[in-house]
Design a protein around this motif. Structure first.
Motif, short mmCIF file in Angstrom:
data_model
loop_
_atom_site.label_atom_id
_atom_site.label_comp_id
_atom_site.label_asym_id
_atom_site.label_seq_id
_atom_site.Cartn_x
_atom_site.Cartn_y
_atom_site.Cartn_z
N ALA A 195 0.88 -1.21 -0.10
CA ALA A 195 -0.04 0.12 0.02
C ALA A 195 0.86 1.02 0.07
O ALA A 195 0.52 2.16 -0.84
CB ALA A 195 -1.05 0.08 1.32
N VAL A 196 1.86 1.18 0.67
CA VAL A 196 2.76 2.36 1.06
C VAL A 196 3.46 2.55 -0.56
O VAL A 196 3.69 3.74 -1.02
CB VAL A 196 3.82 2.45 2.10
CG1 VAL A 196 4.75 3.70 2.11
CG2 VAL A 196 2.96 2.25 3.40
N GLY B 197 -2.80 -3.98 -1.62
CA GLY B 197 -2.16 -2.75 -1.63
C GLY B 197 -2.74 -1.65 -2.32
O GLY B 197 -2.89 -0.70 -1.84
N ILE B 198 -3.17 -2.00 -3.71
CA ILE B 198 -3.86 -1.07 -4.59
C ILE B 198 -5.12 -1.02 -4.03
O ILE B 198 -5.67 0.55 -3.99
CB ILE B 198 -3.89 -1.63 -5.93
CG1 ILE B 198 -2.40 -1.99 -6.69
CG2 ILE B 198 -4.92 -0.98 -6.75
CD1 ILE B 198 -2.52 -2.54 -7.73
N PHE B 199 -5.85 -1.77 -3.68
CA PHE B 199 -7.10 -1.34 -2.80
C PHE B 199 -7.22 -0.63 -1.86
O PHE B 199 -8.20 0.26 -1.54
CB PHE B 199 -8.08 -2.78 -2.83
CG PHE B 199 -8.38 -3.43 -4.17
CD1 PHE B 199 -9.01 -2.95 -4.94
CD2 PHE B 199 -8.77 -4.87 -3.92
CE1 PHE B 199 -9.28 -3.33 -6.38
CE2 PHE B 199 -9.22 -5.46 -5.32
CZ PHE B 199 -9.49 -4.74 -6.41
N ALA C 161 -15.66 -6.31 1.95
CA ALA C 161 -15.60 -7.67 1.62
C ALA C 161 -14.24 -8.33 1.73
O ALA C 161 -14.03 -9.27 2.18
CB ALA C 161 -16.07 -8.09 0.37
N LEU C 162 -13.33 -7.39 1.14
CA LEU C 162 -11.79 -7.64 1.19
C LEU C 162 -11.38 -8.06 2.61
O LEU C 162 -10.43 -9.00 2.98
CB LEU C 162 -10.98 -6.77 0.37
CG LEU C 162 -9.48 -7.18 0.23
CD1 LEU C 162 -9.23 -8.34 -0.72
CD2 LEU C 162 -8.71 -5.73 -0.10
N ILE C 163 -11.48 -6.86 3.43
CA ILE C 163 -11.35 -7.22 4.94
C ILE C 163 -11.75 -8.22 5.67
O ILE C 163 -11.26 -9.01 6.46
CB ILE C 163 -11.50 -5.72 5.71
CG1 ILE C 163 -10.58 -4.62 5.08
CG2 ILE C 163 -11.15 -5.87 6.94
CD1 ILE C 163 -9.32 -4.71 4.91
#
Length: 344
Positions: free
Chosen positions: A124-125, A187-189, A324-326
């Motif tokens: 993500a970073v 990371g993108i999401f 939903a991803l989490i």
């Protein structure tokens, strides 16, 4: 100091620097917002002075001195510089901790929730820093570094797991192919979720309050809308954030890339499942939720390109996809029994 200690120390150092970066990004946002608000006041005052000057033929006030402009820029440049440097150094330490974990484990660090968390937050970073080189998205910095700080804190204090051999199901080159793309997509999401959340805030703020009228459900919905509009109108830092339209375009691009990669992730997972268990699809909880995520983001992309669903409606679909991803990572891993329980 062994490799395990190096990994943990580097990750704690990264979490500390991300926390500093989050504060610096927030200060930058506040000061940029103050500058823009002051600029609007100055423009309005200048317009009023010009009108009075034209009507009375008198000399108006002198423009603000250049020194005050330089002071304003310096007040923003300092926290911006701190935010950039601490985010970059934190990412370096984060990468060192991730690589050290892989060396210590003897395999790619994607075999359990601890390793997935430190990997997903790193990407993500990394996505934020890469996109930042092409366009100014510093307004996402506080959200991204804040998310990374929380993720590393939870990983190191709650999810931490000692190094252990890979289960037989994970002893495959598909671990690198399938899980690496899944971690990158996560990371993108994460970055696109932060952009979408800001889009919704700006959208409610820009639209303002609506008249409370209609049936009971419509009135209740408009009261909720007005509550959000008033709350975000008081959030002065949103002045430093681009318009809802610009944020929607950024979020759409990120989600489009993420959706393509997530499609590959689901397909690669099916091929890996056939290689291990002799079937492409078995309605395992992890497989079902991965498909649910795919459907939600597909619905978002379709809605975003359909007239009448762009804007706030499609943004809520993107939020649902991230939720939903989490849930797939937390609830499904911890509370559902299936063939993927080795990922805990």
């Amino acid at each position: 100091m062994n490799v395990t200690d190096l990994s943990v120390m580097a990750l704690w150092g990264a979490a500390t620097l991300y926390a500093i970066a989050m504060v610096a990004h927030a200060i930058r946002l506040a000061r940029v917002a103050d500058q823009r608000a002051a600029a609007r006041v100055a423009v309005a005052a200048g317009s009023a002075a010009s009108s009075a000057e034209a009507s009375a033929g008198e000399t108006g006030d002198a423009p603000a001195p250049a020194s005050s402009v330089r002071t304003g820029r310096a007040s923003v440049a300092k926290p911006a510089g701190i935010a950039r440097s601490t985010t970059l150094v934190g990412a370096v330490l984060h990468g060192v901790g991730l690589i050290a974990r892989g060396i210590d484990a003897g395999h790619a660090p994607w075999s359990n929730m601890y390793e997935y968390t430190i990997s997903g937050s790193f990407f993500a970073v990394a996505v934020f820093l890469i996109v930042q080189r092409r366009r100014d998205i510093a307004f996402l910095g506080a959200g991204v570094t804040g998310f990374a700080t929380v993720a590393l804190g939870i990983a190191l204090t709650v999810l931490y797991a000692d190094v252990s051999p890979l289960p037989p199901a994970l002893q495959s080159y598909w671990l690198v192919i399938h899980v690496s793309i899944a971690v990158l997509v996560t990371g993108i999401f994460i970055v696109s979720f932060i952009a979408t959340a800001l889009q919704l805030m700006r959208d409610y703020r820009e639209e303002g309050e609506l008249p409370v009228e209609g049936g009971p459900v419509r009135r209740a919905w408009r009261r909720w809308h007005n509550l959000l509009a008033r709350s975000y109108d008081r959030a002065r830092w949103l002045e430093a954030v681009p318009s809802a339209t610009s944020l929607e375009a950024l979020s759409f691009r990120l989600n489009a890339v993420g959706f393509v990669l997530w499609t590959f992730t689901v397909m690669a997972g099916a091929v890996w499942a056939e290689h291990i268990w002799g079937r492409y699809w078995g309605w395992d909880p992890k497989e079902v939720w991965s498909f649910v995520i795919w459907v939600l983001y597909a619905a978002y992309l379709h809605a975003r390109t359909t007239q009448g669903w762009a804007g706030r409606r499609s943004a809520w679909l993107a939020i649902a996809g991230f939720v939903a991803l989490i849930m797939n990572f937390t609830v499904v891993n911890l509370y559902f029994q299936g063939l993927h329980t080795y990922a805990v």
